[in-house]
Design a protein around this motif. Structure first.
Motif, short mmCIF file in Angstrom:
data_model
loop_
_atom_site.label_atom_id
_atom_site.label_comp_id
_atom_site.label_asym_id
_atom_site.label_seq_id
_atom_site.Cartn_x
_atom_site.Cartn_y
_atom_site.Cartn_z
N ALA A 273 32.83 13.17 -99.52
CA ALA A 273 32.99 11.93 -98.76
C ALA A 273 32.24 12.00 -97.42
N ARG A 274 32.23 13.17 -96.81
CA ARG A 274 31.53 13.37 -95.55
C ARG A 274 30.99 14.79 -95.47
N THR A 275 29.84 14.92 -94.78
CA THR A 275 29.23 16.23 -94.52
C THR A 275 29.18 16.43 -93.01
N ILE A 276 29.63 17.58 -92.54
CA ILE A 276 29.69 17.87 -91.10
C ILE A 276 28.85 19.10 -90.81
N LYS A 277 27.83 18.95 -89.96
CA LYS A 277 26.96 20.06 -89.58
C LYS A 277 27.25 20.44 -88.13
N VAL A 278 27.47 21.72 -87.88
CA VAL A 278 27.79 22.20 -86.53
C VAL A 278 26.87 23.36 -86.18
N HIS A 279 26.26 23.27 -84.99
CA HIS A 279 25.54 24.41 -84.43
C HIS A 279 26.03 24.62 -83.02
N ALA A 280 26.55 25.80 -82.74
CA ALA A 280 27.11 26.08 -81.42
C ALA A 280 26.45 27.30 -80.81
N GLU A 281 26.16 27.21 -79.53
CA GLU A 281 25.60 28.34 -78.79
C GLU A 281 26.40 28.54 -77.51
N GLY A 282 26.45 29.77 -77.07
CA GLY A 282 27.20 30.05 -75.84
C GLY A 282 27.89 31.39 -75.95
N ALA A 283 29.15 31.41 -75.52
CA ALA A 283 29.93 32.65 -75.60
C ALA A 283 30.02 33.13 -77.04
N LEU A 284 30.06 32.18 -77.97
CA LEU A 284 30.10 32.50 -79.40
C LEU A 284 29.12 31.57 -80.10
N THR A 285 28.14 32.13 -80.75
CA THR A 285 27.13 31.34 -81.45
C THR A 285 27.42 31.35 -82.94
N TYR A 286 27.43 30.18 -83.52
CA TYR A 286 27.70 30.08 -84.96
C TYR A 286 27.13 28.79 -85.52
N ASP A 287 26.96 28.78 -86.83
CA ASP A 287 26.59 27.58 -87.58
C ASP A 287 27.68 27.32 -88.60
N ALA A 288 27.96 26.05 -88.82
CA ALA A 288 28.97 25.68 -89.82
C ALA A 288 28.48 24.46 -90.59
N LEU A 289 28.75 24.46 -91.87
CA LEU A 289 28.47 23.30 -92.71
C LEU A 289 29.74 23.00 -93.49
N LEU A 290 30.36 21.88 -93.17
CA LEU A 290 31.66 21.54 -93.72
C LEU A 290 31.58 20.27 -94.56
N PHE A 291 32.45 20.20 -95.56
CA PHE A 291 32.47 19.05 -96.45
C PHE A 291 33.90 18.53 -96.60
N ILE A 292 34.03 17.21 -96.49
CA ILE A 292 35.30 16.56 -96.81
C ILE A 292 35.16 16.01 -98.22
N PRO A 293 35.89 16.55 -99.19
CA PRO A 293 35.74 16.10 -100.58
C PRO A 293 36.13 14.63 -100.73
N SER A 294 35.62 14.02 -101.79
CA SER A 294 35.97 12.62 -102.06
C SER A 294 37.22 12.52 -102.92
N ARG A 295 37.65 13.64 -103.47
CA ARG A 295 38.87 13.63 -104.28
C ARG A 295 39.55 14.99 -104.15
N ALA A 296 40.85 14.97 -104.32
CA ALA A 296 41.62 16.22 -104.19
C ALA A 296 41.45 17.07 -105.44
N PRO A 297 41.25 18.38 -105.29
CA PRO A 297 41.23 19.26 -106.47
C PRO A 297 42.59 19.25 -107.15
N PHE A 298 42.59 19.50 -108.43
CA PHE A 298 43.83 19.38 -109.22
C PHE A 298 44.93 20.30 -108.72
N ASP A 299 44.56 21.41 -108.09
CA ASP A 299 45.58 22.39 -107.68
C ASP A 299 45.85 22.38 -106.18
N LEU A 300 45.43 21.32 -105.46
CA LEU A 300 45.54 21.30 -104.01
C LEU A 300 46.97 21.52 -103.54
N TYR A 301 47.93 20.94 -104.24
CA TYR A 301 49.32 21.04 -103.79
C TYR A 301 50.13 22.07 -104.58
N SER A 302 49.42 22.96 -105.26
CA SER A 302 50.11 24.03 -105.98
C SER A 302 50.18 25.28 -105.12
#
Length: 642
Positions: A273-302
């Motif tokens: 449903a959404r793609t989130i790209k993060v690039h951070a620099e400073g005291a802690l430098t990191y890259d992140a690529l996050l995804f918000i799914p469009s549907r819940a996996p079958f076992d999400l609440y198990s």
């Protein structure tokens, strides 16, 4: 044979058998070491003008020999002299990479990123190998040397042959056992999978000679009955991707590429449903690529579902799912985080300092929430679809935190408005409130249609106040945990319309109900006796006050609501579920009340008892509660027809 310099057979045994929890990571460790060796040579070419070298000459090659039971990792890196072999491999936990990094930390810049820093990764090879042979030729040297050990007592160093600079690590694998199948590493498919899983984004090409099939050229004199013939051949192939998608600029990556990465890596057939790209620099430098799914996996609440983001350090996979990077409210988010700054433990499988991880987690939490708020405010239809899939988790996260996260996640919640007939947030609900409204009112049940027909809901709507209709089993618990919404003087109490005292009646209405209850104390006492422990009391209702309203309703006093009682009673292994303190509220304006009074005045105790049972069970049915004795209720209804 030379003894290991630490003279610690127990330490070596510990590293081989205890530090690492997963044998297959041996290839990750050896490739990381090879990458470090190549990095060192590349760094030398940047700082020494006499060294002419291009990145195209730098690579790592993985091969296997099934008959000899060997796996070989070769690099074209800096190589080692005889003394360096003795120093780096003969002394357990000595790290040439760490030493190199320390010496060149200021000069190396962004082009060199040393992965291996502990000097024990090499020894992971002994988890799968009964003998390890290291053949190395230092850059600029004409000599090659071989270091050989079975990982038990010591090692030997002897002269060897190697065409150019670099290192070959040849593992002679152990024999298969019932518990361990080392043959898995003696296949093209097995090694490719491990490279793609752990080392896909190492910055240098990792090559393998792969078996392929092609059609032979058709002979010129082939007749009409010619059938195509095929032949096997070997071709050197780059197995890894090298540049991870999360390190590339967002402008250089298409939505289709992001979607394909998500679907192939997180095993979903639908685009996120959404793609989130993060690039951070400073005291802690990191890259992140996050995804918000469009549907819940079958076992999400198990109970088997495991949250977490894939954690990389310098493009090398450390953990498949790092749970600490996500709060429970956002357990549905998938993606990767990559940071070279993380301090890993000796096996590089877990972190040494959780403060670094918490810092990243806090930043990601805010970023995810910000993206969801944008979706909520700018693409409401998309957000409502998202909330339908994942809203339960947001609510449960607030409940699980005992309400501490209500300020952080509460404004992401949606509930159906009985008045506006659409999903609304708390902010939207309060913005539409009349100025004299003091609380946020809600009703909990199994469907909005049934809730909208409840007498207690309509009594609140009739006063001009909206009611949130909540249909998920976690809703009641979430509201009771939150208690209020808003800050300071503007905070509004959350009230269940089925609770005993909503405070909506005027002083005159309240006094009239109290007077009517006292006036009919004998009638209500008889009804209470007829119903026994099913109710705590019978009283005149302030919610139902017209002849058109229902004759009676059930409300609850105390912390356990009717809906909560129903949910708890359905939970396994609950034992005896807590009961609500039920109150039977009678509508004094309804014709049934006059009939009850007449029966009481006529001394018809049986009729009072029957009517009390009927009204109570009728109210239970309206609330969606189970009847305590359905047969008795059916007989009572039938008796009215006589």
């Amino acid at each position: 044979m030379k003894k290991f310099k630490t003279e610690s057979k127990k330490l070596l045994d510990l590293m081989i058998n205890s530090i690492y929890t997963n044998k297959e990571i041996f290839l990750r460790e050896l490739i990381s070491n090879a990458s470090d060796a190549v990095d060192k040579l590349y760094f030398k070419s940047l700082t020494d003008t006499d060294v002419k070298l291009s990145k195209d000459e730098l690579a790592i090659h993985v091969s296997f020999d099934k008959d000899a039971r060997t796996v070989t990792v070769s690099d074209s890196g800096i190589g080692m002299t005889k003394d360096e072999l003795e120093k780096n491999l003969g002394t357990i936990a000595h790290s040439g990479s760490l030493e190199f990094k320390t010496e060149n930390d200021k000069a190396q810049g962004d082009d060199v990123d040393i992965i291996g820093q502990f000097g024990v990764g090499f020894y992971s090879a002994f988890m799968v190998a009964k003998e390890v042979r290291v053949v190395s030729r230092a850059f600029g040297s004409d000599e090659a040397w071989a270091w050989v050990s079975d990982g038990v007592e010591g090692y030997t160093i002897e002269e060897a042959e190697r065409a150019g600079n670099g290192t070959d690590i040849i593992l002679t694998l152990k024999d298969d056992t019932d518990e361990e199948k080392y043959d898995t590493y003696l296949s093209e498919w097995g090694l490719k999978n491990l490279i793609k899983k752990y080392s896909n984004y190492v910055r240098y090409p990792i090559t393998m000679d792969c078996d392929k099939t092609r059609e032979k050229p058709k002979p010129e004199d082939a007749g009409d009955d010619y059938k195509p013939e095929f032949e096997h051949y070997t071709e050197r192939e780059t197995v890894n991707s090298m540049v991870p998608i999360w390190k590339r600029s967002k402008s250089d990556v298409t939505d289709e590429e992001y979607n394909e990465f998500y679907k192939s890596n997180f095993h979903d057939f639908a685009d996120p449903a959404r793609t989130i790209k993060v690039h951070a620099e400073g005291a802690l430098t990191y890259d992140a690529l996050l995804f918000i799914p469009s549907r819940a996996p079958f076992d999400l609440y198990s109970k088997d579902y495991k949250k977490g983001l894939a954690l990389y350090s310098s493009n090398v996979l450390i953990m498949d799912k790092c749970e600490e990077l996500l709060p429970d409210c956002f357990n549905f988010v998938r993606g990767v985080v990559d940071s070279a700054d993380l301090q890993l433990n000796i096996s590089r499988e877990t972190l040494q300092h959780n403060s670094q991880l918490r810092a990243i987690a806090n930043k990601l939490e805010k970023k995810i929430k910000s993206e969801l708020e944008k979706m909520r405010d700018n693409h409401r239809d998309d957000y409502e679809k998202f909330f339908e899939q994942f809203g339960r988790g947001l609510k449960f996260g607030i409940y699980q935190s005992y309400g501490m996260q209500k300020g952080l996640f509460g404004d992401l919640l949606l509930f159906y408005s009985a008045k506006q007939q659409k999903m609304v947030t708390f902010e939207e609900y309060t913005a539409a409130m009349p100025t004299d409204q003091k609380a946020i009112y809600y009703a909990a049940g199994d469907s909005t249609d049934r809730l909208a027909k409840l007498p207690v809901v309509n009594s609140v709507l009739d006063r001009g106040y909206d009611v949130l209709l909540c249909t998920q089993d976690v809703d009641e618990f979430t509201f009771q945990t939150m208690q209020t919404w808003g800050e300071g003087e503007s905070a509004k109490e959350l009230k269940n319309v089925a609770s005993g005292d909503l405070g909506l009646e005027t002083e005159d209405e309240k006094k009239a109900a109290e007077d009517a209850t006292k006036e009919n104390e004998g009638l209500f006492g008889a009804m209470k006796d007829a119903l026994g422990d099913s109710v705590t009391k019978v009283a005149v209702s302030t919610k139902l006050a017209t002849a058109e309203a229902a004759p009676a309703c059930i409300t609850a006093e105390g912390p356990v609501s009717l809906e909560m009682e129903k949910i708890l009673s359905q939970m396994p292994d609950m034992g005896e579920a807590p009961k609500s303190d039920r109150v039977l509220e009678i509508n004094a304006a309804h014709p049934v009340f006059a009939t009850l009074k007449a029966a009481q005045e006529a001394g018809d105790a049986e009729k009072v008892k029957t009517y009390a049972s009927l009204l109570y069970n009728q109210a239970l049915l309206v609330e969606g509660m189970p009847l305590e004795d359905p047969v008795a209720f059916a007989n009572a209804v039938a008796s009215l027809m006589k």
